[in-house]
Write a protein that holds these residues in place. Sequence first.
Motif, PDB file in Angstrom:
ATOM      1  N   LYS A 303      94.983 -24.905 -67.079  1.00  0.00           N
ATOM      2  CA  LYS A 303      93.712 -24.681 -66.704  1.00  0.00           C
ATOM      3  C   LYS A 303      93.724 -23.983 -65.242  1.00  0.00           C
ATOM      4  O   LYS A 303      94.876 -24.276 -64.621  1.00  0.00           O
ATOM      5  N   VAL A 304      93.067 -23.207 -64.904  1.00  0.00           N
ATOM      6  CA  VAL A 304      92.920 -22.666 -63.633  1.00  0.00           C
ATOM      7  C   VAL A 304      92.111 -23.513 -62.666  1.00  0.00           C
ATOM      8  O   VAL A 304      91.091 -24.283 -62.958  1.00  0.00           O
ATOM      9  N   GLY A 305      92.569 -23.802 -61.621  1.00  0.00           N
ATOM     10  CA  GLY A 305      92.052 -24.485 -60.521  1.00  0.00           C
ATOM     11  C   GLY A 305      92.300 -26.034 -60.786  1.00  0.00           C
ATOM     12  O   GLY A 305      91.666 -26.857 -60.231  1.00  0.00           O
ATOM     13  N   ASP A 306      93.286 -26.469 -61.726  1.00  0.00           N
ATOM     14  CA  ASP A 306      93.688 -27.984 -61.457  1.00  0.00           C
ATOM     15  C   ASP A 306      94.292 -28.527 -60.340  1.00  0.00           C
ATOM     16  O   ASP A 306      94.151 -29.715 -60.270  1.00  0.00           O
ATOM     17  N   TRP A 307      94.657 -27.613 -59.430  1.00  0.00           N
ATOM     18  CA  TRP A 307      95.046 -28.285 -58.331  1.00  0.00           C
ATOM     19  C   TRP A 307      94.283 -29.222 -57.395  1.00  0.00           C
ATOM     20  O   TRP A 307      94.608 -30.053 -56.550  1.00  0.00           O
ATOM     21  N   GLU A 308      92.663 -28.788 -57.558  1.00  0.00           N
ATOM     22  CA  GLU A 308      91.757 -29.493 -57.023  1.00  0.00           C
ATOM     23  C   GLU A 308      91.822 -30.992 -57.477  1.00  0.00           C
ATOM     24  O   GLU A 308      91.199 -31.724 -56.782  1.00  0.00           O
TER      25      GLU A 308
END
Length: 334
Positions: A303-308
């Motif tokens: 997933k893109v943006g999972d760092w959030e």
Amino acid sequence: MAQAPSESSKSDTKSLADESPPRSSSDLVSTLPRRGGWAKPLVLYRNYWLNPERLKHIIPVKERFKPHRDDIILATYPKCGTTWLKALAFTVTTRGRHALAAGHPLLTGRHPQEVVAHLEVPTPAGDLAGIDKMPSPRLLATHLPLSLLPPAVAASGCRVVYLCRQPKDAFVSWWYFANQMHKGPSPIKFDEALSMFCEGFSPFGPFWEHYLEYWKERLARPEQVLFLRYEEIASDPVEVVRTLAGFFAVPFTQEEERRGVPEEVVRLCSFDMLSGLEHNQAGDVARGDSIVVGKSMFFRKGKVGDWENHMSKEMAKKLDDVIEDKFKGSGLVF
């Protein structure tokens, strides 16, 4: 925790590596700065942190790998979509031999990591001796920075696809992967791992140097170097597949477009399709020496943006500040 070597010690290390090679790779490894903190200790070789057990396979790549003009090299920083890129590139380049149907190798037992030979991984299908015997055109992969590949890669005119990823997502993915490989009594703490990553201490790091080497090569040789971001594939995979086919000199014909072949490639290589296959969930992918990785470990979320979901605002700013500083003026932005 030990600190990363100073710039002067890095220069000393590079000088050591540039001298006549010691009697064995073990002799060389013993001369290099070593630091622990990840799943295994790393050594600093030519300004990059590497697995010492892998060095005996990395050094011959620069010294003995002979690229062909029609080679395609898939270069990636770890945890930036290597598995997806291998699947897409293999499917695009072999679609004349393998129909995009139930009998396709990726659907009948082959893991994406197994269908593309990896330059620095000594597996039966992917050591240098085996690569030398491969028929052209060869589809190859590497995690090595450009400076650890032979200069002939540029001189030969072979094509290079480089895939990177938003560093915050790349870090989170690597942290999970490292903890799955970690054999210590307790997991690698997230905040400590982030600090190491921000210092440039991570496998094949500093990440910014790895990205920038290929970015600068793309600016110098745009016809032979395709620079992609993971986020581009996630956003419009069909268009990226078309781009790859054109770059590989096997563009989709009008008839293939009419039949929806680019869309079929994307479907076959999708995360949901590949991660759900039984043969990608059981067993291991041998990575040479003592490194054995479970096949399922190559599929987490994608997933893109999972760092959030993992970083506080302070953590994100810490890495953002590094990104802004290291890529300033390069034209490469995230």
